[in-house]
Design a protein around this motif. Structure first.
Motif, PDB file in Angstrom:
ATOM      1  N   HIS A  87     -20.433 -60.274 -34.590  1.00 33.14           N
ATOM      2  CA  HIS A  87     -21.000 -60.572 -35.906  1.00 33.14           C
ATOM      3  C   HIS A  87     -20.755 -59.422 -36.878  1.00 33.14           C
ATOM      4  O   HIS A  87     -20.745 -58.252 -36.480  1.00 33.14           O
ATOM      5  CB  HIS A  87     -22.508 -60.813 -35.796  1.00 33.14           C
ATOM      6  CG  HIS A  87     -22.873 -61.968 -34.918  1.00 33.14           C
ATOM      7  ND1 HIS A  87     -22.937 -61.861 -33.551  1.00 33.14           N
ATOM      8  CD2 HIS A  87     -23.176 -63.251 -35.222  1.00 33.14           C
ATOM      9  CE1 HIS A  87     -23.275 -63.042 -33.037  1.00 33.14           C
ATOM     10  NE2 HIS A  87     -23.424 -63.896 -34.028  1.00 33.14           N
ATOM     11  N   GLN A  88     -20.564 -59.754 -38.121  1.00 30.05           N
ATOM     12  CA  GLN A  88     -20.454 -58.729 -39.163  1.00 30.05           C
ATOM     13  C   GLN A  88     -21.712 -57.867 -39.168  1.00 30.05           C
ATOM     14  O   GLN A  88     -22.830 -58.371 -39.099  1.00 30.05           O
ATOM     15  CB  GLN A  88     -20.288 -59.397 -40.531  1.00 30.05           C
ATOM     16  CG  GLN A  88     -20.234 -58.423 -41.688  1.00 30.05           C
ATOM     17  CD  GLN A  88     -20.509 -59.096 -43.025  1.00 30.05           C
ATOM     18  OE1 GLN A  88     -20.586 -60.323 -43.122  1.00 30.05           O
ATOM     19  NE2 GLN A  88     -20.678 -58.294 -44.061  1.00 30.05           N
ATOM     20  N   ASP A 146     -21.957 -62.102 -44.973  1.00 29.98           N
ATOM     21  CA  ASP A 146     -22.558 -61.382 -46.100  1.00 29.98           C
ATOM     22  C   ASP A 146     -21.458 -60.772 -46.971  1.00 29.98           C
ATOM     23  O   ASP A 146     -20.968 -59.677 -46.716  1.00 29.98           O
ATOM     24  CB  ASP A 146     -23.480 -60.291 -45.547  1.00 29.98           C
ATOM     25  CG  ASP A 146     -24.343 -59.642 -46.620  1.00 29.98           C
ATOM     26  OD1 ASP A 146     -23.964 -59.673 -47.800  1.00 29.98           O
ATOM     27  OD2 ASP A 146     -25.402 -59.091 -46.256  1.00 29.98           O
ATOM     28  N   GLY A 147     -21.083 -61.515 -47.994  1.00 36.33           N
ATOM     29  CA  GLY A 147     -20.005 -61.061 -48.866  1.00 36.33           C
ATOM     30  C   GLY A 147     -20.314 -59.762 -49.574  1.00 36.33           C
ATOM     31  O   GLY A 147     -19.426 -58.921 -49.771  1.00 36.33           O
ATOM     32  N   PHE A 148     -21.562 -59.577 -49.988  1.00 34.16           N
ATOM     33  CA  PHE A 148     -21.930 -58.338 -50.664  1.00 34.16           C
ATOM     34  C   PHE A 148     -21.753 -57.141 -49.724  1.00 34.16           C
ATOM     35  O   PHE A 148     -21.181 -56.116 -50.100  1.00 34.16           O
ATOM     36  CB  PHE A 148     -23.379 -58.406 -51.141  1.00 34.16           C
ATOM     37  CG  PHE A 148     -23.878 -57.123 -51.756  1.00 34.16           C
ATOM     38  CD1 PHE A 148     -23.510 -56.760 -53.045  1.00 34.16           C
ATOM     39  CD2 PHE A 148     -24.702 -56.269 -51.035  1.00 34.16           C
ATOM     40  CE1 PHE A 148     -23.957 -55.565 -53.609  1.00 34.16           C
ATOM     41  CE2 PHE A 148     -25.147 -55.075 -51.582  1.00 34.16           C
ATOM     42  CZ  PHE A 148     -24.776 -54.729 -52.880  1.00 34.16           C
ATOM     43  N   ALA A 149     -22.234 -57.268 -48.470  1.00 28.35           N
ATOM     44  CA  ALA A 149     -22.150 -56.156 -47.522  1.00 28.35           C
ATOM     45  C   ALA A 149     -20.711 -55.806 -47.183  1.00 28.35           C
ATOM     46  O   ALA A 149     -20.412 -54.647 -46.857  1.00 28.35           O
ATOM     47  CB  ALA A 149     -22.925 -56.495 -46.248  1.00 28.35           C
ATOM     48  N   LYS A 150     -19.815 -56.772 -47.255  1.00 26.64           N
ATOM     49  CA  LYS A 150     -18.407 -56.506 -46.927  1.00 26.64           C
ATOM     50  C   LYS A 150     -17.802 -55.444 -47.825  1.00 26.64           C
ATOM     51  O   LYS A 150     -16.805 -54.807 -47.455  1.00 26.64           O
ATOM     52  CB  LYS A 150     -17.595 -57.802 -47.013  1.00 26.64           C
ATOM     53  CG  LYS A 150     -17.896 -58.788 -45.898  1.00 26.64           C
ATOM     54  CD  LYS A 150     -17.053 -60.060 -46.047  1.00 26.64           C
ATOM     55  CE  LYS A 150     -17.413 -61.076 -44.972  1.00 26.64           C
ATOM     56  NZ  LYS A 150     -16.609 -62.316 -45.082  1.00 26.64           N
ATOM     57  N   GLU A 162     -24.024 -51.903 -43.149  1.00 28.66           N
ATOM     58  CA  GLU A 162     -23.147 -51.928 -44.317  1.00 28.66           C
ATOM     59  C   GLU A 162     -23.958 -51.867 -45.608  1.00 28.66           C
ATOM     60  O   GLU A 162     -23.588 -51.145 -46.557  1.00 28.66           O
ATOM     61  CB  GLU A 162     -22.273 -53.183 -44.257  1.00 28.66           C
ATOM     62  CG  GLU A 162     -21.214 -53.096 -43.162  1.00 28.66           C
ATOM     63  CD  GLU A 162     -20.655 -54.432 -42.721  1.00 28.66           C
ATOM     64  OE1 GLU A 162     -19.953 -54.458 -41.697  1.00 28.66           O
ATOM     65  OE2 GLU A 162     -20.922 -55.454 -43.391  1.00 28.66           O
ATOM     66  N   ARG A 163     -25.044 -52.578 -45.665  1.00 24.06           N
ATOM     67  CA  ARG A 163     -25.907 -52.493 -46.846  1.00 24.06           C
ATOM     68  C   ARG A 163     -26.592 -51.127 -46.927  1.00 24.06           C
ATOM     69  O   ARG A 163     -26.765 -50.578 -48.027  1.00 24.06           O
ATOM     70  CB  ARG A 163     -26.948 -53.612 -46.818  1.00 24.06           C
ATOM     71  CG  ARG A 163     -26.381 -54.971 -47.214  1.00 24.06           C
ATOM     72  CD  ARG A 163     -27.387 -56.084 -47.083  1.00 24.06           C
ATOM     73  NE  ARG A 163     -26.884 -57.344 -47.630  1.00 24.06           N
ATOM     74  CZ  ARG A 163     -27.152 -57.812 -48.842  1.00 24.06           C
ATOM     75  NH1 ARG A 163     -27.954 -57.127 -49.646  1.00 24.06           N
ATOM     76  NH2 ARG A 163     -26.652 -58.960 -49.260  1.00 24.06           N
ATOM     77  N   TYR A 179     -22.434 -66.197 -38.531  1.00 23.27           N
ATOM     78  CA  TYR A 179     -23.477 -65.406 -39.193  1.00 23.27           C
ATOM     79  C   TYR A 179     -23.121 -63.923 -39.151  1.00 23.27           C
ATOM     80  O   TYR A 179     -22.594 -63.448 -38.160  1.00 23.27           O
ATOM     81  CB  TYR A 179     -24.801 -65.645 -38.447  1.00 23.27           C
ATOM     82  CG  TYR A 179     -25.966 -64.845 -38.984  1.00 23.27           C
ATOM     83  CD1 TYR A 179     -26.730 -65.323 -40.044  1.00 23.27           C
ATOM     84  CD2 TYR A 179     -26.285 -63.612 -38.432  1.00 23.27           C
ATOM     85  CE1 TYR A 179     -27.790 -64.586 -40.538  1.00 23.27           C
ATOM     86  CE2 TYR A 179     -27.342 -62.873 -38.928  1.00 23.27           C
ATOM     87  CZ  TYR A 179     -28.088 -63.363 -39.975  1.00 23.27           C
ATOM     88  OH  TYR A 179     -29.132 -62.629 -40.462  1.00 23.27           O
ATOM     89  N   PRO A 180     -23.380 -63.137 -40.235  1.00 27.42           N
ATOM     90  CA  PRO A 180     -24.132 -63.523 -41.433  1.00 27.42           C
ATOM     91  C   PRO A 180     -23.283 -63.937 -42.632  1.00 27.42           C
ATOM     92  O   PRO A 180     -23.824 -64.435 -43.618  1.00 27.42           O
ATOM     93  CB  PRO A 180     -24.893 -62.243 -41.753  1.00 27.42           C
ATOM     94  CG  PRO A 180     -23.944 -61.163 -41.352  1.00 27.42           C
ATOM     95  CD  PRO A 180     -23.234 -61.683 -40.119  1.00 27.42           C
ATOM     96  N   ASN A 208     -23.825 -56.424 -41.197  1.00 24.01           N
ATOM     97  CA  ASN A 208     -24.232 -56.301 -42.600  1.00 24.01           C
ATOM     98  C   ASN A 208     -25.423 -55.373 -42.802  1.00 24.01           C
ATOM     99  O   ASN A 208     -25.633 -54.871 -43.904  1.00 24.01           O
ATOM    100  CB  ASN A 208     -24.532 -57.680 -43.188  1.00 24.01           C
ATOM    101  CG  ASN A 208     -25.698 -58.388 -42.509  1.00 24.01           C
ATOM    102  OD1 ASN A 208     -25.877 -58.295 -41.292  1.00 24.01           O
ATOM    103  ND2 ASN A 208     -26.487 -59.099 -43.290  1.00 24.01           N
TER     104      ASN A 208
END
Length: 285
Positions: A112-113, A141-145, A118-119, A138-139, A115
């Motif tokens: 899983h990513q 999360d484009g913002f966390a990428k 990353e955030r 899941y998740p 995130n």
């Protein structure tokens, strides 16, 4: 353990003091294994995974109870040694409290990513993040990428050959791009073929080889590494984790002594020796 000095006042901890040098760099407690009137058996996650890993290592005569660092519950004062009251759940203590650690690399190979971290480190240039994950689960999360410096998005059913080639290429690339003072390695086993949540198709041998690749890259550059096992939602993952630890030991990549003799930064070496239990959760959390 030496006291850490904060901007406000000094804090002292004796959470892990005088850990014998003969202990393996493995922190474990039976309390890691979750039970709740049998309901834990209904969850896809093996809540007793860590105890099974220890049992397998005992069967192989690698560890005995006296040579495992016994996990202890941290008090608020202990947490204040490495965290601020305002934000106890971040790992930024590496920079705010420990001299000699100015940059870190997170190698996240869970399916899983990642995130969360990353955030946490979105705008922190001191943290380099490599993340290889199933792009469809899941998740998402484009913002966390945006925090990922080296992004490896995998397709459904990715198998050993492609996966290991990408891990080798991108781990080497990440560490060549920035040599950190420490590596935090998320070694999730939810990449295993048949995992109900991971969606990848890596064999047990592929997981063992993956961990070997990461540890060899760290050792060749004399970088300390902290490994956590993270996800893995099949009953057979405990055996695979144990096999990986045995393989790392057989290759001379882990031993009872913390492999800090080759660490180039003496302050980092002293930090590792003084914080053996905190920075040596090699396999079990």
């Amino acid at each position: 353990m030496l006291p850490f000095i904060s901007a406000m006042k000094p804090h002292r901890t004796e959470l892990y003091q005088d850990v014998p040098s003969t202990c393996w760099p493995i922190v474990y407690s039976p309390d890691y294994n979750i039970t709740f009137m049998g309901l834990e058996k209904l969850h896809p996650f093996d809540a007793g995974k860590w105890g099974k890993v220890i049992d397998f290592l005992k069967e192989e005569k690698l560890v005995v109870d006296d040579l495992i660092v016994q996990a202890r519950e941290a008090t608020e004062d202990d947490l204040l040694v490495v965290h601020t009251r305002r934000y106890l759940n971040k790992l930024k203590f590496l920079f705010e409290r420990v001299q000699g650690v100015s940059k870190a690399t997170i190698i996240d190979l869970d399916a899983h990513q990642g995130n969360g971290h990353e955030r946490d480190f979105m705008d922190d240039s001191r943290v380099y993040i490599m993340d290889a994950y199933n792009r469809y689960i899941y998740p998402g999360d484009g913002f966390a990428k945006r925090a990922i410096k080296r992004k490896v998005e995998l397709e459904w059913g990715t198998e050993d050959t492609e996966y290991l080639q990408k891990v080798q290429t991108h781990v080497e690339g990440a560490l060549n791009e920035l040599k950190p003072d420490i590596i935090v390695y998320n070694a999730g086993t939810d990449i295993l073929d048949g995992d109900p949540l991971g969606g990848l198709a890596i064999s047990p041998q592929g997981i063992v080889k993956r961990d070997e690749v990461v540890f060899k890259a760290a050792r060749s550059r004399r970088i300390p590494i902290l490994m956590v096992t993270s996800g893995g939602y099949q009953k057979r993952t405990a055996r695979i984790i144990a096999d990986s630890i045995l393989n790392l030991h057989n290759l001379g990549l882990i031993d009872k002594e913390l492999a800090t003799s080759g660490v180039e930064n003496p302050k980092v070496e002293q930090m590792l020796r003084n914080s053996v239990a905190d920075l040596s959760k090699l396999s079990l959390q």
